[in-house]
Write a protein that holds these residues in place. Sequence first.
Motif, PDB file in Angstrom:
ATOM      1  N   GLY A 231     -10.425  -1.275   6.385  1.00  0.00           N
ATOM      2  CA  GLY A 231     -10.922  -2.756   6.323  1.00  0.00           C
ATOM      3  C   GLY A 231     -11.130  -3.323   5.233  1.00  0.00           C
ATOM      4  N   GLN A 232     -11.436  -2.825   4.171  1.00  0.00           N
ATOM      5  CA  GLN A 232     -11.524  -3.137   2.750  1.00  0.00           C
ATOM      6  C   GLN A 232     -10.136  -3.510   2.374  1.00  0.00           C
ATOM      7  N   VAL A 233      -9.126  -2.821   2.720  1.00  0.00           N
ATOM      8  CA  VAL A 233      -7.637  -2.995   2.117  1.00  0.00           C
ATOM      9  C   VAL A 233      -7.346  -4.381   2.945  1.00  0.00           C
ATOM     10  N   GLU A 234      -7.408  -4.521   4.091  1.00  0.00           N
ATOM     11  CA  GLU A 234      -7.166  -5.786   4.957  1.00  0.00           C
ATOM     12  C   GLU A 234      -8.036  -6.826   4.438  1.00  0.00           C
ATOM     13  N   ALA A 235      -9.073  -6.794   4.002  1.00  0.00           N
ATOM     14  CA  ALA A 235      -9.831  -7.910   3.447  1.00  0.00           C
ATOM     15  C   ALA A 235      -9.060  -8.178   2.084  1.00  0.00           C
ATOM     16  N   GLU A 238      -5.971 -10.317   2.595  1.00  0.00           N
ATOM     17  CA  GLU A 238      -6.133 -11.862   3.032  1.00  0.00           C
ATOM     18  C   GLU A 238      -5.838 -12.600   1.660  1.00  0.00           C
ATOM     19  N   GLU A 239      -6.165 -12.093   0.538  1.00  0.00           N
ATOM     20  CA  GLU A 239      -5.879 -12.594  -0.585  1.00  0.00           C
ATOM     21  C   GLU A 239      -4.634 -12.650  -1.240  1.00  0.00           C
ATOM     22  N   VAL A 240      -4.007 -11.317  -1.311  1.00  0.00           N
ATOM     23  CA  VAL A 240      -2.841 -10.981  -2.183  1.00  0.00           C
ATOM     24  C   VAL A 240      -1.954 -10.515  -1.368  1.00  0.00           C
ATOM     25  N   PRO A 292      -7.478  -7.372  -5.932  1.00  0.00           N
ATOM     26  CA  PRO A 292      -8.992  -7.242  -6.112  1.00  0.00           C
ATOM     27  C   PRO A 292      -9.643  -6.029  -5.594  1.00  0.00           C
ATOM     28  N   LEU A 293      -8.906  -4.831  -5.690  1.00  0.00           N
ATOM     29  CA  LEU A 293      -9.415  -3.661  -5.455  1.00  0.00           C
ATOM     30  C   LEU A 293      -8.477  -2.535  -6.019  1.00  0.00           C
ATOM     31  N   HIS A 294      -9.341  -1.307  -6.392  1.00  0.00           N
ATOM     32  CA  HIS A 294      -8.552  -0.450  -6.748  1.00  0.00           C
ATOM     33  C   HIS A 294      -9.300   1.073  -6.084  1.00  0.00           C
ATOM     34  N   LEU A 295      -9.072   1.509  -5.041  1.00  0.00           N
ATOM     35  CA  LEU A 295      -9.623   2.608  -4.186  1.00  0.00           C
ATOM     36  C   LEU A 295      -8.974   4.005  -4.440  1.00  0.00           C
TER      37      LEU A 295
END
Length: 316
Positions: A231-235, A238-240, A292-295
């Motif tokens: 879910g975090q990656v899918e969100a 939506e942006e990139v 916008p993330l780095h997991l």
Amino acid sequence: MDEDLRAAAETAIHQCLALGSDESLAVVTDDRREAIGEALYEVGSEVTDDASVVRYPPGEQHGAEPPAPVAAAMRDADSFLAPTTKSLSHTRARGAATDAGARGATLPGITREVFLTGLDADYDDIAAHCADVREQVEDADEVRVMTAAGTDITFEPGSREWRSDTGDVSAAGSFSNLPAGEVFVSPETANGTYVVDGTMMPYGLLEEGRELRFEVEDGLVTDISDDEVRGQVEAAAEEVGEDAYNLAELGVGTNVGVTELVGSVLLDEKAAGTVHIAIGDDAGIGGDVEAPLHLDGIVRDPTVRADGEVVDLPRP
């Protein structure tokens, strides 16, 4: 000030940052990490008259950009320390600061326990382990990671440079995480499967027997077994778009002072005898993807091979 926090803050200011009396220091923190930010500020202000604290509400996601005044404070200072709830490591703000010559360290997700444990380390020892690992991997065309839990993934660094996070940020433009202790690369591509059985947000330390499985093809994560992580990656996608699925990093822990995982990605990814693999942004670590993330996910007890040769990993 809490004397325990003072000791850890002194390590950061004096040993890692080597702050000079003629230099400026910006401490960037948020509402949940104020005590650590204030400890760093107080020790820093004993060294220089040009120290300041910038505080803002916690970000929504690791890698999310901070407000413009925060970015300006980091960029315009000689040095910075950033104890924050969400990571600023892989932000344009941090990159712009170091590009401008500021030196410093981020402390993403830092807690009192991690601050005290992680800063109580022999940084010369960490640097030596980083040098040893890097010598074994940096010329390899392929690095393969395998575990009994089912990880079998091959990374191709290509022209990307391996980097060392030793905690030494005394040179202009240098950058580190604190606590420190890893050798890492943003690979040009990767293929295979990796199984996180250590620590990963939003869960922290996974319960024994719990595993998060990721499939990777041509440098993109194509399948994620866990609903929350997916879910975090899918969100972000939506942006990139597909850049959110980028296989961003392979890191090898080199801090032998971290003897067990505690549930903090910041500390656990440095643990000797582990590797970590990340999804998302890699522009701040030698790649070309902005997301916008780095997991990061920590993988226990790996066997690492560089062009077929087993890498001698440091152990706690």
